[in-house]
Design an enzyme around this catalytic site. Structure first.
Site, short mmCIF file in Angstrom:
data_model
loop_
_atom_site.label_atom_id
_atom_site.label_comp_id
_atom_site.label_asym_id
_atom_site.label_seq_id
_atom_site.Cartn_x
_atom_site.Cartn_y
_atom_site.Cartn_z
N LYS A 4 48.64 -18.72 -3.68
CA LYS A 4 48.67 -17.71 -4.74
C LYS A 4 47.25 -17.40 -5.17
O LYS A 4 46.60 -18.20 -5.85
CB LYS A 4 49.45 -18.20 -5.96
CG LYS A 4 49.71 -17.04 -6.92
CD LYS A 4 49.99 -17.48 -8.33
CE LYS A 4 48.77 -17.48 -9.21
NZ LYS A 4 48.13 -16.19 -9.43
N CYS B 80 31.40 -21.14 -10.42
CA CYS B 80 31.62 -22.37 -11.18
C CYS B 80 30.38 -23.27 -11.14
O CYS B 80 30.20 -24.10 -12.02
CB CYS B 80 32.83 -23.11 -10.64
SG CYS B 80 32.70 -23.40 -8.86
N GLU C 226 40.08 -28.52 -8.99
CA GLU C 226 38.67 -28.11 -9.04
C GLU C 226 38.53 -27.19 -10.25
O GLU C 226 39.02 -26.07 -10.23
CB GLU C 226 38.30 -27.36 -7.76
CG GLU C 226 38.45 -28.18 -6.49
CD GLU C 226 37.44 -29.32 -6.39
OE1 GLU C 226 36.39 -29.25 -7.05
OE2 GLU C 226 37.73 -30.29 -5.67
N GLU D 91 32.30 -23.49 -21.45
CA GLU D 91 32.04 -22.65 -20.27
C GLU D 91 32.17 -21.18 -20.65
O GLU D 91 33.20 -20.76 -21.19
CB GLU D 91 33.04 -23.00 -19.16
CG GLU D 91 32.73 -22.27 -17.88
CD GLU D 91 33.78 -22.50 -16.79
OE1 GLU D 91 34.98 -22.40 -17.09
OE2 GLU D 91 33.38 -22.76 -15.64
P1 NAD Z 1 42.49 -19.63 -14.35
O1 NAD Z 1 42.67 -21.08 -14.61
O2 NAD Z 1 42.81 -18.67 -15.43
O3 NAD Z 1 43.36 -19.17 -13.09
C1 NAD Z 1 43.26 -19.80 -11.84
C2 NAD Z 1 44.54 -19.57 -11.07
O4 NAD Z 1 45.59 -20.27 -11.72
C3 NAD Z 1 44.98 -18.11 -11.02
O5 NAD Z 1 45.52 -17.83 -9.74
C4 NAD Z 1 46.05 -18.05 -12.09
O6 NAD Z 1 46.98 -17.02 -11.90
C5 NAD Z 1 46.70 -19.41 -11.92
N1 NAD Z 1 47.46 -19.91 -13.07
C6 NAD Z 1 47.37 -19.54 -14.38
N2 NAD Z 1 48.26 -20.24 -15.12
C7 NAD Z 1 48.90 -21.08 -14.27
C8 NAD Z 1 49.92 -22.06 -14.45
N3 NAD Z 1 50.46 -22.34 -15.64
N4 NAD Z 1 50.33 -22.75 -13.36
C9 NAD Z 1 49.79 -22.53 -12.15
N5 NAD Z 1 48.84 -21.58 -11.92
C10 NAD Z 1 48.39 -20.88 -12.98
O7 NAD Z 1 40.98 -19.47 -13.86
P2 NAD Z 1 40.23 -18.11 -13.57
O8 NAD Z 1 39.90 -17.45 -14.87
O9 NAD Z 1 40.95 -17.36 -12.52
O10 NAD Z 1 38.89 -18.67 -12.89
C11 NAD Z 1 37.78 -19.09 -13.59
C12 NAD Z 1 37.73 -20.60 -13.70
O11 NAD Z 1 37.77 -21.20 -12.41
C13 NAD Z 1 36.45 -21.09 -14.33
O12 NAD Z 1 36.77 -22.09 -15.26
C14 NAD Z 1 35.68 -21.68 -13.18
O13 NAD Z 1 34.75 -22.67 -13.53
C15 NAD Z 1 36.77 -22.22 -12.34
N6 NAD Z 1 36.33 -22.42 -10.97
C16 NAD Z 1 36.14 -23.69 -10.52
C17 NAD Z 1 35.69 -23.90 -9.23
C18 NAD Z 1 35.47 -25.30 -8.70
O14 NAD Z 1 35.30 -25.44 -7.50
N7 NAD Z 1 35.46 -26.32 -9.53
C19 NAD Z 1 35.43 -22.81 -8.40
C20 NAD Z 1 35.62 -21.53 -8.90
C21 NAD Z 1 36.08 -21.34 -10.19
#
Ligand code: NAD
Length: 484
Positions: free
Chosen positions: A176, A285, A251, A388
């Site tokens: 997803k 990130c 992650e 963040e």
């Molecule tokens: P997010 O947590 O809002 O969403 C990530 C994914 O999770 C999306 O596909 C979203 O639709 C899904 N999601 C949302 N609610 C969910 C639930 N209840 N159950 C399962 N899936 C769900 O994050 P974002 O805003 O898309 O991305 C930004 C974040 O990602 C930042 O915090 C960034 O630091 C982090 N990030 C981390 C890494 C890493 O490798 N550590 C890499 C890239 C981004």
């Protein structure tokens, strides 16, 4: 108005509409306008994908590694063949400069497939001899159906980083992508089909976190979950997985320190710091959003850092000369502005940026742009320095000695990555050993060797991706003990 292109789910090797028939507008960040539609799928679509993945597992998991490898290599080749088209889709979907998508994101997606396609040809199995009693060997078997959930900032790069190892070792997958950036995974499905990936091995269900992500994490037949996203969402994923004893990799977010000692090569440190602060508009990130500079070099560093940052060219992401594109969404832009406002209330001074650039062109007049922003004068413990932001905003703070800056670096709930700039080799080792982050870069940033363990400490996650770690994560070790 022309009809918007419709992205479809990919289930059992076919492109299908969501069962509920609903779609969400997919907004182009550079224009603020919808340019395609993404399925607003729900648990019924997830069920279909699980059935397809379950059906495909038997044959795929038993296929010779060389067969799986050949298909993954073909996927890598086709991504490269279509590089320009996929990079353009990535740029339109995310707002990132086309030049960045072309040079970093899409080549890396191809590398992910190629890396794991060849890794599975070189695995080893452990054997342990128990004196004269028995000998043991370890079988590493695919775990079944993997649920792979990814964010919007590096959509194809991160999703392929999960898909490639999961299916390489013989699992089937339900992926997803973020509902904000679905286009490149849609193109990947076309490529996977052309490459001959058997039906049901990779299924992609588009939609929101609550309606698609949550049913994937809660589904009893999805035994492995690899999630990349924000820390708050990661907690929900962990809560959903715990009662079902799923194997989980998380992650999550970061607030990464970037430490510059006075003995550093300042030219390299400044160039590296501008990049680590503002690459992809600060939406990586791993971006170093907290810059710490040793006091004797502070003024020189700040002046030159501001000068170099002010030269970054904001523009239409599709323009080849653009270095700073758009923020991914209105919500994310609002979050960035909230923190810039908060930083000032906390006593910070905006040394550069702090607002939107002049309208770039007519096409981009309603896009979500924000200037690279540098804030000084903040205490280390304030919210701006702890939470963040995930945008083009960095703080710069002076420090007096090694001990103090190690304390600053570690005084944070996150522990994803850090950078240290120094020409003193002993100091580099000493400081790197004591910073609590999953990766420490010395005199560089975002140098990625796909073999090394990748992941975060503290609130930045659980588990490691990359190389051997990923091959182990997506397999179940079974010990076979044979009496002598
Ligand atoms: P997010 O947590 O809002 O969403 C990530 C994914 O999770 C999306 O596909 C979203 O639709 C899904 N999601 C949302 N609610 C969910 C639930 N209840 N159950 C399962 N899936 C769900 O994050 P974002 O805003 O898309 O991305 C930004 C974040 O990602 C930042 O915090 C960034 O630091 C982090 N990030 C981390 C890494 C890493 O490798 N550590 C890499 C890239 C981004």
């Amino acid at each position: 108005m022309a009809e918007l292109e419709r992205i479809e789910n990919f289930i059992d090797g076919k492109f299908v509409d969501p069962l509920g028939g609903k779609y969400l507008d997919n907004i182009e960040p550079a224009t603020g306008k919808p340019y395609s539609q993404v399925p607003d799928s729900d648990a019924r679509d997830v069920d279909l994908a699980v059935a397809a993945a379950e059906k495909a597992f038997e044959e795929w998991s038993r296929a010779p590694a060389t067969d799986r490898s050949r298909i993954l290599l073909r996927i890598a080749d086709l991504i490269e063949r279509d590089l320009e088209q996929v990079a353009r889709a990535e740029s339109i979907d995310t707002g990132k400069p086309l030049s960045l998508a072309r040079s970093l994101d899409i080549p890396r997606a191809a590398s992910n497939f190629r890396f794991f396609a060849t890794a599975i040809l070189h695995t080893e199995s452990e054997a342990h001899i128990t004196d004269n009693v028995a000998f043991n060997y370890t079988l590493r078997q695919p775990r079944g159906i993997a649920g792979l959930i990814s964010p919007w900032n590096l959509p194809l790069y991160l999703l392929s980083w999960k898909i490639a190892p999961a299916i390489a070792v013989g699992n089937t997958a339900i992926a997803k992508p973020s509902e904000l950036t679905p286009m490149t995974s849609f193109l990947l499905c076309k490529i996977a089909r052309e490459a001959g990936l058997p039906n049901g091995v990779l299924n992609i269900v588009h939609g929101t976190g609550p309606k698609v992500g949550a049913p994937i994490t809660a589904h009893p037949k999805v035994t492995t979950i690899s999630f990349t996203g924000g820390t708050a969402t990661g907690k929900k994923v962990a809560e959903a997985c715990a009662p079902l004893f799923k194997k989980v990799s998380l992650e999550l977010g970061g607030k990464n320190p970037n430490i510059v000692f006075a003995d550093a090569d300042l030219d390299a440190a400044i160039a590296g710091s501008v990049r680590s602060s503002f690459a992809n508009q600060g939406q990586v990130c791993l971006c170093g959003s907290r810059v710490f500079v040793e006091r004797s070099a502070y003024n020189d560093f700040v002046n030159r850092f501001l000068d170099k940052t002010s030269q970054l060219r904001s523009g239409d992401p599709l323009d080849d000369k653009t270095e700073q594109g758009a923020i991914v969404s209105k919500t994310q832009l609002d979050k960035v502005m909230f923190y810039v406002d908060l930083a000032q209330k906390e006593g910070g001074r905006i040394a550069l940026g702090g607002n939107a650039p002049e309208p770039i062109n007519n096409r981009c007049r309603d896009g979500y742009f924000f200037k690279p922003t540098v804030i000084t004068g903040l205490p280390v413990s304030c919210r701006t320095n702890r939470e963040e932001i995930f945008g083009p905003v960095v703080t710069i703070t002076p420090f007096d000695n090694e001990e103090e800056v190690i304390g600053y670096a570690n005084d944070c709930e996150y522990g994803l990555a850090s950078s240290v700039w120094t020409q003193n080799l002993n100091r580099a080792h000493r400081v790197a050993e004591r910073i609590n982050t999953g990766t420490v870069w010395v005199n560089c940033w975002l140098v990625r060797d796909l073999r090394v363990p990748f992941g975060g400490m503290k609130q930045s996650g659980v588990g490691r991706e990359g190389g051997e770690e990923a091959l182990r994560f997506f397999t179940e070790p079974k010990n076979i003990c044979i009496a002598k």
